[in-house]
Design an enzyme around this catalytic site. Structure first.
Site, PDB file in Angstrom:
ATOM      1  N   HIS B 204       0.818  -1.223   0.000  1.00 41.66           N
ATOM      2  CA  HIS B 204       0.000   0.000   0.000  1.00 41.66           C
ATOM      3  C   HIS B 204       0.847   1.267   0.000  1.00 41.66           C
ATOM      4  O   HIS B 204       0.498   2.256   0.646  1.00 41.66           O
ATOM      5  CB  HIS B 204      -0.938   0.017   1.221  1.00 41.66           C
ATOM      6  CG  HIS B 204      -2.054  -0.973   1.103  1.00 41.66           C
ATOM      7  ND1 HIS B 204      -3.183  -0.717   0.372  1.00 41.66           N
ATOM      8  CD2 HIS B 204      -2.203  -2.230   1.594  1.00 41.66           C
ATOM      9  CE1 HIS B 204      -4.000  -1.768   0.432  1.00 41.66           C
ATOM     10  NE2 HIS B 204      -3.432  -2.709   1.161  1.00 41.66           N
ATOM     11  N   ASP B 264      -0.576  -4.789   6.034  1.00 36.31           N
ATOM     12  CA  ASP B 264      -1.576  -5.676   5.440  1.00 36.31           C
ATOM     13  C   ASP B 264      -1.341  -5.868   3.948  1.00 36.31           C
ATOM     14  O   ASP B 264      -0.658  -5.081   3.307  1.00 36.31           O
ATOM     15  CB  ASP B 264      -2.982  -5.098   5.650  1.00 36.31           C
ATOM     16  CG  ASP B 264      -3.116  -3.724   5.023  1.00 36.31           C
ATOM     17  OD1 ASP B 264      -2.174  -2.917   5.156  1.00 36.31           O
ATOM     18  OD2 ASP B 264      -4.144  -3.453   4.385  1.00 36.31           O
ATOM     19  N   GLU B 265      -1.931  -6.925   3.442  1.00 36.92           N
ATOM     20  CA  GLU B 265      -2.032  -7.194   2.008  1.00 36.92           C
ATOM     21  C   GLU B 265      -0.718  -7.001   1.259  1.00 36.92           C
ATOM     22  O   GLU B 265      -0.664  -6.294   0.257  1.00 36.92           O
ATOM     23  CB  GLU B 265      -3.115  -6.306   1.376  1.00 36.92           C
ATOM     24  CG  GLU B 265      -4.491  -6.550   1.974  1.00 36.92           C
ATOM     25  CD  GLU B 265      -5.588  -5.765   1.260  1.00 36.92           C
ATOM     26  OE1 GLU B 265      -6.581  -6.401   0.882  1.00 36.92           O
ATOM     27  OE2 GLU B 265      -5.455  -4.541   1.089  1.00 36.92           O
ATOM     28  N   VAL B 266       0.338  -7.639   1.742  1.00 38.15           N
ATOM     29  CA  VAL B 266       1.601  -7.549   1.026  1.00 38.15           C
ATOM     30  C   VAL B 266       1.608  -8.612  -0.070  1.00 38.15           C
ATOM     31  O   VAL B 266       1.490  -9.802   0.201  1.00 38.15           O
ATOM     32  CB  VAL B 266       2.796  -7.764   1.982  1.00 38.15           C
ATOM     33  CG1 VAL B 266       4.105  -7.617   1.212  1.00 38.15           C
ATOM     34  CG2 VAL B 266       2.732  -6.767   3.132  1.00 38.15           C
TER      35      VAL B 266
END
Lengths: 594, 471
Positions: B204, B264-266
């Site tokens: 992100h 998050d969300e790597v």
């Protein structure tokens, strides 16, 4: 040139700030790049039928700009010039510099020189717009000129990082695909204050909608101020301030007229009439339970429900009421509702049963037909025409052949096409709204499905397809009020606007999104809180920036002295404890000790 | 002794309760039961400057014919109590206000009651953020989780790295200056609301890469960089050098003890494609376990942030992927299956926050708030000790489809439902009983100027929300 009076309007107010018509969409995640063709700035919405573009640009001089016309005796023309002049003035522009030719005027030539009273169902909205060394908007009627002015205003753009307005050389030949392009608002489930209704008319004009279908009353409340029957409003409205006075109604109709928008009120009967019964209970059928009239049976029927088709007084009342309504609303059409009148209450009533026997009526469909016929007759005697929801036709009722039927049903099991085919095959003219219930919100880009709903995409002959005269986006107000109506409606309704105006083959949703984004930012710039359709921003202007044309603000307390919270479910009479009066000395003194 | 938090609260609530008025209100002879001219506020401890995790928000409020008294240990309790008092007062007519005899003993069930706004997908104006803070205080929220930057834009104006905003923000109008950030923190402080900024990394972070050279991992296809960038490059020391400098600044700008570090969300695809990362993995003996690489990055980041004396919050993936983080980390649970997740995370001894069931941006038609109301952060299998590790929750309004036009009406009063879950006793869970109070709360918000939308079906408020056209 003597009869070519030059209209040069002065802006009533100045906003010294730039107008950004740029709009920037971006991805949800980097691995999901946006598809489609990015629109150049100044892309109009809805897309014109024929649009010849050029990259040659003219510089627009907003401060000296003039709209010229020979029809300046017509208030529709002058007020439109005023509105669009103000929109041009939203820009802060620097002094003109550059090699481009400067555009300082648009000549508006209208063939029909009569200044019309009200927009009508068959008004000619076509126009031709030429932007070039001489710029000209030509149309058959003032209505076409209104649409053309809107398009013109959308072609103008600001150069990025610049302070000058441009418009490209353009040739547009445009006309709507459908005559009827409506927005339905429901002011009965929740009251919508006047400023919101008026603001919505602006948004409609920006999207070339031409019908405001005003679902003004329903079970929940009766905000319409009746002249003939004042108690309908006194007892049926949510509160004495939550009403539309005759003056308010006239104001809405007048403002709509200036924008080429028809106002079709809906007085829905025989169902959806609980609020009517508050003043006139005898209008409604007493439902029977346990051998007694006027008793509710939960999940089946209320205590009183559905207008009583067996009593002559019902029709006498309707005749008088409709007699009033047709005088108040100038449009040729009235919407008479007639949806969802479920026969449970009628079935429960021995009076209805004996009425049916006496009159040789064997089914409740026939009973409904009796009511429908009588009410349509009443309306016909006033020389008005009518729209009804599909329900009676669906149930087998025969209505008069000139009835316009609005199709609203449809789901994944029985799609709206099924109903459209059946109703169109009976020869009725139809309006589609099934796929455009915008109150049904969901996460994400739901405008795409509205865009992709094609009103003529059903099995039927060419004649039957041509019986579709348009469609409308509906916002039922169970969960909608002044707080969220505009941001729920816009720009989602714009998707419907393009479907109803532009050519049938304009279907590329991926490319449309860039123009739609421009349109949303354009609306935001003009003070409509149109919500985002995807990640991104609106250039150097966002809703709520100090330069806003329409910042949301609370009403002042003085206007509503009887405030405090209230609702249907909250009884304020439960204050039975010791009441203490707060006597405020220049308000309460609050002391504290640390 | 002066206390700006209290004096500004008194000023604020006078207007909230009685409106703007010049004239003195007159005693109404109809009510002989008693009259009230003052609320006596007693605060035991000295005036705090900033709200903090674990602050004492308890208060006692007594209203009787002999007077009205609000007692609290801290100013924070006084703030909550005055809000309650303001909700008890009803306006009966233009000049008449009444309140019932009342005894209230109150304190929050959870310490951390947060609301997340995302100012990266769409920019939110400072005035909207302030309005939202006021709305939060009306529902006794105490944490503004400011998801300030993300892939899409970087509106935070950094002192040390000014290019991050000039190149990473949508444009020069879509930024928060240091002054504006200070203004927001001060506005929140006065309301007893903590501001926790989130600087999400290593994923992100596309917008960071616009200005900070070599910060993001170069993605490769067929042996060559393909022009795409992935998460922050964990193999380069320069990345950590940058992060040290950046978070040293953040630690100074934001006074709260906690910073949210995201995590998050790597997406591992880009790391996998990059030969330098492959070599680094080999050198570190990570094999092909990219979660280890992520752990390595997060550990280094947490050390940096510890070094500037800050505590940290992270999204659940960091520990899901097996990374060991410092024991004082607060883990925020946001994915589905949170019951199991809460069991696991608290079993491992981490403090945790729940947000999975409170994503207000996921809208749907109809009365959706009972599902928020019915979600209890203690509804998981675990010991009493584990339950204690749940310090609260957050409701999130992500910004994909939300901006100034609709953020307030979408957030309120749906967020108020979460507020009650996090404040009130666990056994307060009858949604039918809550509905009329929620409706009253919404109308009260409208009266105070917030566009709190209709959530209970048809109805009305005596004062409806409208717009005023500029003249």
């Amino acid at each position: 040139m003597a009869d070519h009076m030059v209209v040069r309007l002065t802006a009533c107010f100045f906003w010294m700030f730039p107008l950004a018509l740029e709009a920037k969409l971006t991805y949800i995640a980097i691995r999901l790049p946006l598809k489609g063709e990015q629109a150049a700035p100044g892309a109009p919405w809805p897309l014109p039928r024929t649009w010849t573009k050029s990259t040659t640009r003219l510089m627009v001089d907003p401060t000296n700009f003039r709209f010229t016309s020979s029809m300046t005796y017509c208030d529709i023309v002058t007020s439109a010039f005023d509105r669009y002049y103000r929109i041009l003035q939203l820009e802060k522009t620097s002094s003109l510099s550059g090699p481009e030719q400067v555009m300082t005027s648009l000549s508006v030539d209208i063939a029909d020189k009569t200044c019309p009273g009200y927009p009508d169902p068959n008004m000619d909205e076509s126009y031709n717009l030429t932007i070039g060394s001489t710029s000209r908007l030509t149309s058959a009627t003032v209505w076409g000129a209104l649409r053309g002015l809107e398009t013109f205003s959308q072609l103008i753009y600001k150069e990025e990082e610049g302070h000058q307005l441009f418009v490209n050389k353009t040739q547009i030949i445009d006309q709507p695909r459908f005559h009827y392009r409506g927005i339905m608002l429901d002011t009965a489930r929740h009251f919508l204050p006047m400023p919101i209704l008026l603001k919505n008319l602006d948004a409609m004009a920006y999207n070339k909608f031409n019908v405001f279908h005003w679902h003004i009353v329903d079970d929940q409340s009766f905000p319409y101020e009746s002249v003939e029957f004042p108690t309908l409003t006194e007892k049926g409205a949510y509160g004495p301030k939550l009403i539309y006075t005759q003056e308010n109604v006239k104001h809405v109709i007048d403002e709509a007229r200036l924008r080429g928008i028809r106002v079709i009120p809906e007085f829905d009967t025989p169902g959806h009439t609980q609020s009517w019964g508050k003043a006139f209970r005898s209008l409604l059928t007493p439902c029977w339970e346990d051998g007694k009239p006027g008793v509710a049976k939960p999940n089946y029927h209320g205590a009183y429900e559905i207008m009583d088709p067996s009593r002559d007084s019902t029709y006498t009342f309707m005749e008088k009421f409709i007699g009033e309504v047709v005088k108040v609303f100038p449009d040729q059409y009235l919407h008479l509702g007639m949806d969802e009148s479920y026969p449970a209450c009628w079935k429960s009533s021995p009076n209805i049963t004996s009425f049916m026997k006496e009159n040789n009526i064997s089914t409740y469909v026939q009973l409904m037909e009796l009511y429908v016929t009588k009410v349509l007759d009443i309306v016909e005697r006033t020389n008005k025409s009518y729209v009804i929801w599909q329900d009676p036709i669906e149930d087998g009722t025969k209505a008069k052949p000139d009835t316009i039927v609005e199709v609203w049903r449809g789901n994944s099991t029985v799609p709206w096409q099924h109903y459209m085919t059946r109703i169109a095959s009976q020869g009725y003219k139809t309006i589609l709204s099934s796929c455009w219930y915008l109150n049904y919100i969901s996460y994400g880009q739901d405008w795409r499905k509205y865009y992709q709903c094609e009103p003529q995409n059903f099995t039927g002959s060419a004649d039957q397809h041509s019986n579709v005269i348009g469609g409308e986006a509906c916002v039922w107000a169970e969960y909608i009020d002044g707080t969220n109506i505009l941001s729920t409606l816009w720009p989602r309704a714009s998707a419907v606007a393009e479907r109803l105006w532009s050519s049938r083959d304009v279907t590329d949703v991926e490319s449309a999104k860039f123009r739609l984004d421009q349109q949303r930012c354009r609306m935001v710039r003009r003070g409509i809180p149109a919500k985002p359709i995807l990640d991104g921003y609106c250039g150097d202007y966002e809703f709520g920036f100090p330069e806003s044309m329409g910042i949301y603000k609370q009403e002042t307390q003085e206007e509503h002295p009887n405030t405090s919270a209230g609702s249907l479910v909250w009884s304020s009479s439960s204050l039975t404890f010791t009441l203490l009066l707060i006597l405020a000395q220049k308000i309460v003194r609050i002391f504290y000790h640390l | 002794q002066s206390c700006d938090i209290l004096s500004s609260a008194f000023f604020r609530y006078q207007t909230i309760i009685f409106g703007f008025r010049e004239e003195v209100l007159k005693f109404h002879p109809k009510f002989k039961a008693g009259s009230l001219t003052e609320l006596d506020v007693n605060v035991k401890n000295k005036c705090d400057q900033y709200p903090y995790l674990g602050m004492d928000e308890s208060y006692n409020l007594t209203i009787s014919s002999s007077g009205a008294t609000l007692n609290s240990n801290s100013v924070w309790g006084a703030l909550r109590g005055i809000e309650t008092f303001s909700q008890l007062v009803l306006q009966r007519s233009k000049d008449m206000f009444t309140v019932n005899g009342t005894t209230i003993v109150d304190y929050p069930r959870f310490q951390h009651r947060g609301l997340l706004l995302d100012t990266s997908r769409h920019f939110l104006d400072v005035s909207i953020i302030k309005q939202n803070l006021l709305a939060m205080s009306q529902s006794k929220f105490n944490v503004f989780h400011w998801h300030i930057v993300d892939d899409q834009s970087f509106p935070y104006t950094s002192n040390n790295f000014p290019d991050m905003a000039t190149m990473g923000a949508y444009d020069s109008k879509h930024i928060y200056t240091q002054d504006q950030i200070a203004e927001i923190i001060e506005f929140a402080r006065i309301l007893g609301i903590r501001v926790i900024p989130e600087f999400d990394s290593p994923g992100h972070s596309q917008s960071w890469g616009k200005s900070i050279k070599d910060l993001l991992t170069k993605c490769y296809s067929s042996g060559k960089p393909n022009g795409q960038y992935g998460p922050i490059d964990p193999s380069l020391e320069t990345s950590y050098g940058f992060l040290s400098k950046f978070f040293a600044e953040i630690a100074k700008v934001f006074p709260d003890h906690y910073v949210h570090l995201g995590g998050d969300e790597v997406n591992f695809d880009c790391w996998k494609s990059n030969p330098n990362i492959t070599a680094f993995m080999k050198q570190k003996d990570f094999g092909t376990d990219y979660a280890k690489l992520e752990e390595y990055y997060m550990q280094r980041l947490l050390e940096i942030v510890s070094g500037v004396k800050k505590g940290y919050m992270i999204w659940q993936e960091v520990v899901d992927n097996g990374a060991k983080v410092n024991p004082d980390t607060i883990v925020e649970v946001w994915k589905n299956g949170f019951h199991t997740e809460l069991s696991i995370i608290t079993f491992r001894g981490y403090k945790t926050l729940l947000s999975s069931c409170w994503y207000l941006s996921d809208i749907s038609y109809g009365i959706d708030w009972p599902k928020y109301y019915n979600c209890d952060p203690h509804n998981f299998i675990g010991t009493a000790e584990q339950k204690k590790l749940v310090i609260g929750g957050e409701t999130c309004m992500w910004g994909e489809y939300v901006d100034n036009t609709n953020v307030l009406s979408r957030t309120w009063p749906r967020a108020s439902v979460v507020a009650e879950r996090l404040w009130s006793a666990q056994n307060v869970k009858d949604a039918n009983a809550a509905a009329p109070r929620l409706e009253e709360h919404r109308c009260r918000m409208i009266k105070r100027g917030f566009p709190a939308e209709a959530v209970n079906g048809p109805g009305y408020c005596f004062q409806e929300y409208s717009i005023h056209e500029p003249v």
